[in-house]
Scaffold this active site. Structure first.
Site, PDB file in Angstrom:
ATOM      1  NE  ARG A   8      35.745  27.274  51.932  1.00 46.58           N
ATOM      2  CZ  ARG A   8      34.830  27.504  51.005  1.00 46.58           C
ATOM      3  NH1 ARG A   8      34.999  28.480  50.151  1.00 46.58           N
ATOM      4  NH2 ARG A   8      33.752  26.783  50.925  1.00 46.58           N
TER       5      ARG A   8
ATOM      6  CB  ILE B 100      38.481  36.209  57.537  1.00 47.91           C
ATOM      7  CG1 ILE B 100      38.561  35.656  58.962  1.00 47.91           C
ATOM      8  CG2 ILE B 100      39.332  37.462  57.373  1.00 47.91           C
ATOM      9  CD1 ILE B 100      39.783  34.860  59.277  1.00 47.91           C
TER      10      ILE B 100
ATOM     11  CE1 TYR C 144      34.901  38.948  46.111  1.00 47.21           C
ATOM     12  CE2 TYR C 144      35.812  37.661  44.324  1.00 47.21           C
ATOM     13  CZ  TYR C 144      35.990  38.463  45.442  1.00 47.21           C
ATOM     14  OH  TYR C 144      37.251  38.780  45.860  1.00 47.21           O
TER      15      TYR C 144
ATOM     16  CD  GLU D  11      39.346  43.461  36.950  1.00 50.31           C
ATOM     17  OE1 GLU D  11      38.866  44.352  36.230  1.00 50.31           O
ATOM     18  OE2 GLU D  11      39.956  43.711  38.009  1.00 50.31           O
TER      19      GLU D  11
END
EC number: 2.3.1.266
Length: 164
Positions: A94, A97, A132, A120
């Protein structure tokens, strides 16, 4: 690049990482294993990482000085790349990175003229799914009972992002 094809978020991390990206090799595996084991209930073995290196996969690490903060493992397949593992030391999560590693992978994929990125992710991993999604990955499939879990198996969402 135009606004329609750039899917990177405009938001900067809360705590910008003081990190640089380096390619990893077998001598880095003890540090990789420490992070992998700290972050996962079912971690990859050292042998899996060695096989990835020997197979020509891209292993990159985010470093603060000599300290490994996180890593990624990418399998190139023709003009597609498959992100097999993106892992950040739980003590450093968080803080941007994971974003740094993901941005680096996307930048390298563009340079290599890769057409799409695949991965996945555990259905229950909300933080990873959010990361993502922020980078334009969309769900294109579902792998039932793909991952081992405490109580049996867990589904994986198959995500994909095209690159222009």
């Amino acid at each position: 690049m135009n606004a329609q094809t750039d899917q990177s978020p405009a938001v900067s991390p809360v705590h910008p990482p003081i990190a640089h990206i380096l390619s990893l090799d077998e001598e880095d595996l003890p540090a990789v294993q420490r992070i992998e084991q700290a972050a996962h209930i079912f971690p990859w073995s050292e042998r899996v990482f060695k096989d990835c290196i020997r197979s020509g996969y891209y292993l990159d690490g985010a470093y603060d000085g000599a300290k490994l903060l996180g890593f990624s493992v990418v399998m190139p397949i023709l003009n597609e790349w498959h992100l097999l593992n993106l892992c950040v030391d739980p003590k450093r999560q968080r803080r941007g990175i994971g974003r740094l590693l993901l941005e680096y992978m996307i930048e390298q994929a563009r340079k290599a003229e890769v057409s799409s990125l695949w991965l996945e992710v555990r259905e229950e991993n909300a933080a990873a799914r959010q990361l993502y999604a922020a980078y334009g990955f969309k769900q294109v499939g579902l792998r039932k009972a793909y991952y081992p879990a405490k109580d049996g198996r867990e589904d994986a969402l198959v995500l994909m992002r095209t690159l222009d």
